[in-house]
Structures are given as C-alpha cells and as structure tokens.
Design an enzyme around this catalytic site. Structure first.
Site, PDB file in Angstrom:
ATOM      1  N   ASN A 101       9.085  56.830  52.598  1.00 14.93           N
ATOM      2  CA  ASN A 101      10.622  57.147  53.602  1.00 14.93           C
ATOM      3  C   ASN A 101      10.724  56.902  54.497  1.00 14.93           C
ATOM      4  OD1 ASN A 101      13.776  58.113  54.147  1.00 14.93           O
ATOM      5  ND2 ASN A 101      12.343  58.391  55.860  1.00 14.93           N
ATOM      6  N   GLU A 102      11.447  55.470  54.728  1.00 18.93           N
ATOM      7  CA  GLU A 102      10.718  54.707  56.339  1.00 18.93           C
ATOM      8  C   GLU A 102       9.543  54.093  56.631  1.00 18.93           C
ATOM      9  OE1 GLU A 102      13.497  56.423  59.351  1.00 18.93           O
ATOM     10  OE2 GLU A 102      15.234  55.547  58.616  1.00 18.93           O
ATOM     11  N   GLU A 157      20.821  55.957  53.509  1.00 20.48           N
ATOM     12  CA  GLU A 157      20.630  56.687  54.679  1.00 20.48           C
ATOM     13  C   GLU A 157      22.372  55.337  55.430  1.00 20.48           C
ATOM     14  OE1 GLU A 157      17.741  58.367  56.850  1.00 20.48           O
ATOM     15  OE2 GLU A 157      16.062  58.431  54.869  1.00 20.48           O
ATOM     16  N   TYR A 217      22.611  53.092  60.222  1.00 21.63           N
ATOM     17  CA  TYR A 217      22.759  53.833  60.605  1.00 21.63           C
ATOM     18  C   TYR A 217      23.963  53.575  61.490  1.00 21.63           C
ATOM     19  CZ  TYR A 217      21.033  57.922  58.984  1.00 21.63           C
ATOM     20  OH  TYR A 217      20.154  58.896  57.796  1.00 21.63           O
TER      21      TYR A 217
HETATM   22  O1  AHR Z   1      19.030  61.617  58.427  1.00 27.98           O
HETATM   23  C1  AHR Z   1      18.443  61.467  59.767  1.00 27.98           C
HETATM   24  C2  AHR Z   1      16.769  60.478  60.145  1.00 27.98           C
HETATM   25  O2  AHR Z   1      17.136  59.687  59.675  1.00 27.98           O
HETATM   26  C3  AHR Z   1      15.706  60.693  58.282  1.00 27.98           C
HETATM   27  O3  AHR Z   1      15.337  62.354  58.089  1.00 27.98           O
HETATM   28  C4  AHR Z   1      15.226  59.219  58.636  1.00 27.98           C
HETATM   29  O4  AHR Z   1      14.800  59.166  57.290  1.00 27.98           O
HETATM   30  C5  AHR Z   1      16.145  58.389  59.705  1.00 27.98           C
HETATM   31  O5  AHR Z   1      15.008  57.813  60.641  1.00 27.98           O
END
Ligand code: AHR
Length: 503
Positions: free
Chosen positions: A187-188, A307, A251
C-alpha cells in the site's frame, strides 16, 4: 449516428444553459459499459475505531464478536467489497499474528500507538466478508514483510486440505479454501509502504506478484499518489503485464493538509473548495487512463481508486491518530460527485473504495458504545446502489455554473444507468448551496412513463446526524419531477443529491 446525437445534444444544451438551466440528453438505448459494483467498495483499515469498536466489539457479551447492526447497515447499501487490513497498516501487519489460539499483541505504531491484540485476524475478516455478502480485498505486507510471508498468506487462504497450509487453516476452523481474488501488493509504496521510487517498486512488485501462486489472484499494484502521472507511466511500462489493477489514492482536503478544517464547522469558501477539489478526480482519472491506454489499449487493467473521500481535522477530544471525523451534507455532495465521475469512467475504473467505513475519515457509520449512526455519505451510497452492475448510459450534460469568489464550477453533475430489469436511474448533484436548478432531460431510445425518486438535502451545508438527532440528514421522496413525451423536467434543490427511477 452517435456523433449526430452528441452534437444535437450539445446544441440543445447550450441554448438551455444560457437561460441558467441544465440540459441533459440521455441515449437510453446506447449503453455498452457495465458499471462495476466494485466502484461502490469500502475500506476497513485496522485504524482507530474502525475494526475495534466499529466491526468488532465486546459490547453486550464481554466477548469479541462482529457487530450485527453495522453488518446490517452495510448490507442495506449493498457493500460489494471491503479492503483490509490497510492502508498504511497493511505494511506493518504480519498475518500469522492473527490466526490460531495464541495471538501475540503488537503496537499499532502508525495509528495512535495503541496495542492491538490481534483478536481480529484472517478468519474473523473472512467471516465478516461472508456475513456482508461482499468480496474480500486483502492488502499484503511489502514494506516490512517478505515475499515468502505474502505468498504463504495467499496459500493459507486458497490451498486445499491435504497441503500443509490448507491443513493449518482447517485446524484453525475453516476446512474449505476461502474464495479470495483481490490482492493488493503493498500500500502506498511511495510513502508509508516503503518510500520507494516508481522504478524500485516496479521491481519489488514483480517479485511479490510472481510468488502469488495457485488460484487466480487479481494482483493490484500500489498506484499513484494523486497526480503522480510518472508513477503510472513507469509502473505500466515496467510491470504492466503482471498487473491486474492499479490503486490510485486521492483525498479531498478543503483547506490544507496542515490545517484541513472541521467536518461540521466551515464556510462557503470551504464548501466551494471541497467541491472544486472533488471535481479534479475527473482529470486525474482521464490523465491516468490515457497513460494506461498506451500500454493497455484493451483496458484489461483496472484503474482502482482504492482510497478517496474527504479528510478533515479530527473531532476535538478524539485521539488524533484515530482520524475520527463527523460527516455533513458537504461530505454527501462530495461523495455524489465522485460516484458520478467513477460511473462515467466505468470502462477503466472498475473499483473504488471510500475511506473509510466506520468511525474513520468519511465513514458510512459512526458508533458510540452500542449506538450506531448513519452518516449523510452512507445515504448517498444507498441512493446510488441502483447503479451497481447496471449499464452506463451515454449522457450529455450542459449546466450553468456555481460561482464563488471569482471562480466557478459546473453546478450540476449527473450519471445514468439502465438496470438489467429495465428501469433507468439518474443521479444528480447540485453543488450550488444557494440556488436550485431547473433540469430538462431528453430521454431517447426508450419509452418511459413514470418517474419517482429520492432527494438528500438539508437546510444548511453543515447539517449532519448525531446520536441525539440521527435523522437530521436522510433522503425523502422527491416529488418535483415530471415526465411528458419523453421529456423529464425537474427542479434540483440547492446543495442536493437526487436519484430518479424512470420506468
Ligand atoms: O486512510 C488513511 C490512510 O491514508 C491510509 O492508511 C493510507 O493508505 C493513506 O495515506
């Protein structure tokens, strides 16, 4: 023929938009692409009170168990998949700590420094998935794990009895192999998952992916951080043939990362900023898709938005590392915008996971002890569930603009689909908090004679549900739509999300 329809649509639309209205043209007989149900996916990281308290509780019995109320609420919105155990936590998680009778504890150093007792592990997650009627989406540990650890986790889940890991799984209570396909390889990995460059990760990815043997893993690579187009380019070029999905994360932060602002206390400037940033998702998908198209013109590889959602400052008094935030009408509008965009890109975007499900970031559900509260965002998922696995309908929209502080955005966004059983569904978001919009929709290619719908709105942008007032923001019947001779007319209220059903 299609081009002529499009041009006519645009001409009609331009004239109506000039009058401050919205014009839609929907070719209801020209749909080709299925909107994958997985676009409506969720994310249950072991973070804050998401798993522990959210899904998994000792309340009532004193023994750990799954929460029935949370499961029922998620079934109502037809949750198609649940990504787990992270997020960043995935690259800290060692799956063997979460199986069997003796489970070591660990400190969740990435989220809040709390002690994790590992009572919720692989078998508990799979039981949750089965009760939700969803598909598992497991993210393996690349950052602090090993190729062997990840390959054995896959084998433990998938191997038949008679093999060492299949027998171990059976001894732990599950004789049959689990049905798992979605598998994240880290992840990331550009950030909390190992701070790698795209070239480094592409090499690491190939090693991990190669050793997921047996069954048919759907191998998902860490995707870009927002607009990091070079990441997508490198990954597709170096490892594309071994990738089934690329997991983009982006986000929506209304202010800045250092000072994001509160979920329920904000100005119209913050509202406008959130809307404007949410709409950028369209550009991100278009640009990443264009790169993917060069290496994968057949569109075999899924673009997954693993995400997304609004990230606010934590609620005052909550543990900052738990990312607990309230959820207002603004979050619902931002969700509606994203889902319309994902639908429109259904040919390449086949999965998305809002972050996160319970008590973390833009969640569906907030809990307090044994109480549970549905957020405005969860109602949007409820309204949009009609699009799951339906056929996307080509739609031309021309809308006037919502202006604020010298800038502007399109006031109304929409998407439409045709259900296998026949009905057409249209979802509309009016982002203008001050003005309604008159929408005129030309429904072509089918005969429709009835319209019904639901609307989600409230008196203020900041309206939200609390444990004292759980129904402050929830959808009600929408009665301002009329059909006549294939033309649909309606008034979309300010700051609203509407779903319509045409039969
Ligand atoms: O959703 C919170 C965090 O945001 C996750 O753990 C990560 O993958 C992202 O940076």
């Amino acid at each position: 023929m299609r081009l002529a329809g499009a041009l006519l649509g645009l001409v009609l639309a331009a004239s109506v938009a000039a009058q401050g209205q919205v014009k839609l043209v929907i070719n209801a007989d020209l749909g080709e692409t299925t909107i994958s149900r997985h676009i409506y996916g969720h994310f249950g990281e072991d973070l804050g009170r998401n798993i522990y308290d959210g899904f998994w509780t000792k309340a009532g019995t004193g023994q750990w168990h799954l929460r029935d109320d949370v499961i029922e609420a998620l079934k109502r919105i037809q949750i198609p998949n649940l990504r787990w155990p992270g997020g960043c936590f995935a690259d800290y998680y060692h799956w063997r700590d979460g199986i069997g009778q003796q489970r070591p504890t660990m400190v969740n150093t990435i989220w809040g420094g709390v002690t994790e007792d590992n009572s919720f592990g692989t078998h508990e997650y799979m039981e949750l998935i089965q009760r939700l009627g969803a598909e598992p989406f497991i993210v393996g540990n690349v950052g602090s794990g090993s190729v062997q650890e990840m390959s054995q986790w896959w084998e433990y889940l998938r191997a038949p009895q008679g093999s060492p890991l299949g027998d171990e799984r059976a001894r732990n209570g599950h004789a049959e192999p689990y049905n798992v396909r979605f598998w994240g390889v880290g992840n990331e990995s550009w950030g909390c998952g190992g701070a790698m460059t795209a070239a480094e990760y592409a090499n690491v990815y190939k090693r991990y992916a190669e050793f997921l043997r047996g069954g048919k893993p759907f191998r998902i690579a860490t995707g870009p951080n927002g607009d990091d187009y070079a990441w997508t380019e490198t990954l597709m070029r170096e490892a594309g043939r071994m990738i089934d999905g690329i997991d983009l994360h982006n986000y929506t932060v209304a202010r800045t990362w250092a000072s994001k602002g509160r979920a329920t206390e904000f100005t119209e400037e913050d509202w406008f900023s959130a809307v404007q940033k949410a709409l950028r998702m369209d550009t991100l998908i278009t640009r990443h898709s264009t790169i993917m198209d060069r290496y994968d013109p057949a569109r075999r590889v899924w673009l997954i938005v693993g995400e997304w959602g609004m990230w606010h400052d934590p609620e005052p008094g909550s543990q900052p590392g738990f990312l607990y935030q309230q959820n207002a009408l603004r979050d619902a509008v931002v969700a509606g915008l994203h889902l319309n965009i994902f639908n429109q890109h259904a040919e390449r975007v086949r999965m998305a996971n809002i972050a996160q499900t319970v008590n973390v970031l833009q969640s569906m559900i907030l809990t307090q002890g044994e109480q549970m509260n549905l957020t405005p965002t969860s109602w949007v998922f409820d309204m949009y569930k009609v699009h799951q696995d339906a056929t996307l309908l080509p739609l031309y929209i021309r809308s006037d603009r919502y202006s604020f502080g010298g800038d502007s955005v399109q006031a109304v966004s929409a998407s439409a689909s045709k259900d296998k059983a026949g009905p057409i569904h249209i979802t509309l978001v009016n982002v203008d908090p001050n003005k309604p919009r008159t929408v005129e929709a030309d429904i072509r290619g089918v005969k429709v004679s009835t319209v019904s719908g639901r609307v989600l709105t409230a008196a203020t942008m900041q309206a939200h549900n609390t444990f004292e007032q759980p129904a402050a923001v929830q959808p009600v019947a929408f009665t301002r739509a009329r059909l006549s001779g294939g033309m649909l007319r309606l008034e979309s209220p300010p700051k609203s999300v509407v779903v319509l059903e045409l039969r």
